[in-house]
Design an enzyme around this catalytic site. Structure first.
Site, PDB file in Angstrom:
ATOM      1  N   ASP A 141      17.604  38.087 -16.237  1.00 31.18           N
ATOM      2  CA  ASP A 141      16.371  37.894 -15.681  1.00 31.18           C
ATOM      3  C   ASP A 141      15.548  37.080 -16.986  1.00 31.18           C
ATOM      4  OD1 ASP A 141      16.363  39.599 -13.267  1.00 31.18           O
ATOM      5  OD2 ASP A 141      16.656  41.019 -14.714  1.00 31.18           O
ATOM      6  N   LYS A 194      17.367  42.251 -18.697  1.00 35.17           N
ATOM      7  CA  LYS A 194      18.366  42.425 -17.564  1.00 35.17           C
ATOM      8  C   LYS A 194      17.943  43.635 -16.863  1.00 35.17           C
ATOM      9  CE  LYS A 194      22.706  42.103 -17.502  1.00 35.17           C
ATOM     10  NZ  LYS A 194      22.797  41.522 -16.058  1.00 35.17           N
ATOM     11  N   GLU A 221      25.851  47.789 -16.157  1.00 36.16           N
ATOM     12  CA  GLU A 221      26.008  46.420 -16.898  1.00 36.16           C
ATOM     13  C   GLU A 221      25.991  46.306 -18.560  1.00 36.16           C
ATOM     14  OE1 GLU A 221      23.749  43.566 -13.688  1.00 36.16           O
ATOM     15  OE2 GLU A 221      22.500  44.274 -15.240  1.00 36.16           O
TER      16      GLU A 221
HETATM   17  C1  5RP Z   1      21.075  43.219 -12.186  1.00 35.16           C
HETATM   18  C2  5RP Z   1      20.707  42.201 -13.255  1.00 35.16           C
HETATM   19  C3  5RP Z   1      20.660  40.739 -12.721  1.00 35.16           C
HETATM   20  O1  5RP Z   1      21.830  39.988 -13.597  1.00 35.16           O
HETATM   21  C4  5RP Z   1      19.557  40.086 -13.090  1.00 35.16           C
HETATM   22  O2  5RP Z   1      18.540  40.801 -12.368  1.00 35.16           O
HETATM   23  C5  5RP Z   1      19.441  38.703 -12.566  1.00 35.16           C
HETATM   24  O3  5RP Z   1      19.701  38.393 -11.146  1.00 35.16           O
HETATM   25  P1  5RP Z   1      19.899  37.322 -10.414  1.00 35.16           P
HETATM   26  O4  5RP Z   1      20.995  36.594 -10.712  1.00 35.16           O
HETATM   27  O5  5RP Z   1      19.746  37.417  -9.067  1.00 35.16           O
HETATM   28  O6  5RP Z   1      18.318  36.449 -10.574  1.00 35.16           O
HETATM   29  O7  5RP Z   1      20.549  42.429 -14.483  1.00 35.16           O
HETATM   30  O8  5RP Z   1      20.835  44.470 -12.872  1.00 35.16           O
END
Ligand code: 5RP
Length: 227
Positions: free
Chosen positions: A84, A94, A103
């Site tokens: 994020d 994240k 993750e």
């Molecule tokens: C999920 C995450 C994602 O990697 C993060 O939210 C980014 O998401 P996106 O690629 O849809 O922008 O940490 O838990």
């Protein structure tokens, strides 16, 4: 217009080699990496993968990528995941997709951890994106009160007017701490609260960040500090 997330994912896939155990991230950027990996598997690439969420597992299986568990391997050769926010030292926020705990477990055993983002996720200092924190359902009111004492207004994550439940059966609270000038310090403080499972700060995890833009370019940022 070119999809910047897709651009970053296409570059990351070049790092996957035959025979590798691959960690597959969660979210709309990781989605493209799974698509590309699936296409390569159809062409004969021999990999086994660990998924960071039920959603990713379903997607990967649908693309013919063999999914294994930690009963089958004690390491991961390479992981490709989204984020994020990414700061100048490759520290991450994240958990926007709610998969932060799985993750982080995957990141911890990955020999090479690649983060793929569109370039808008690159920031000087973390903190504009609210920090996701996974907490146990039992006593969540108390845990949220303790988080509040750290100077945030934790917001229980909702989807479709229902409380969001993670793949682990827990809640997520999204917390604004303003600009996070000391990510390792905040990470320790949050995880010191009983009832917190983990938080979305990924400290010294990323080896490489690939940022794509909507012109089809990629920028590659490498870790300078040792893990
Ligand atoms: C999920 C995450 C994602 O990697 C993060 O939210 C980014 O998401 P996106 O690629 O849809 O922008 O940490 O838990």
């Amino acid at each position: 217009m070119i999809n910047a997330k897709q651009v970053a994912a296409a570059k990351a896939i070049e790092y996957i080699q035959n025979g590798m155990v691959v960690g597959l991230g969660t979210g709309s950027t990781a989605y493209w990496a799974i698509e590309y990996a699936g296409a390569k598997v159809k062409e004969g690439l021999d990999i086994r993968a660990i998924a960071t969420s039920v959603q990713t597992e379903t997607l990967a299986k649908g693309m013919g990528i063999p999914i294994i568990s930690f009963a089958d391997t004690d390491h991961i050769d390479i992981t490709i995941d989204g984020a994020d926010e990414v700061d100048a030292h490759l520290q991450l926020i994240k958990g926007g997709g709610g998969a932060l705990v799985r993750e982080k477990i995957v990141a911890a055993v990955s020999n090479f951890y690649i983060i793929i983002v569109d370039e808008t996720k690159l920031v000087t200092t973390l903190g504009k994106f609210k920090l996701p924190v996974e907490i146990l359902r039992f006593g969540h009111e108390i845990t949220m009160r303790h988080l509040k004492e750290l100077g945030t207004e934790p917001g229980l994550r909702m989807t479709d007017n229902k409380i969001f439940i993670t793949d682990n059966g827990n809640y997520i609270v999204d917390c604004s701490f303003g600009m996070i000038t000391d990510p390792p310090g905040l990470h320790e403080k949050i995880n010191g609260i009983t009832g917190v499972v983990d938080n979305g700060l990924f400290i010294n995890k990323a080896d490489l960040v690939i940022a794509g833009d909507d012109k089809g370019n990629t920028r590659i940022l490498k870790r300078e500090l040792k893990k």
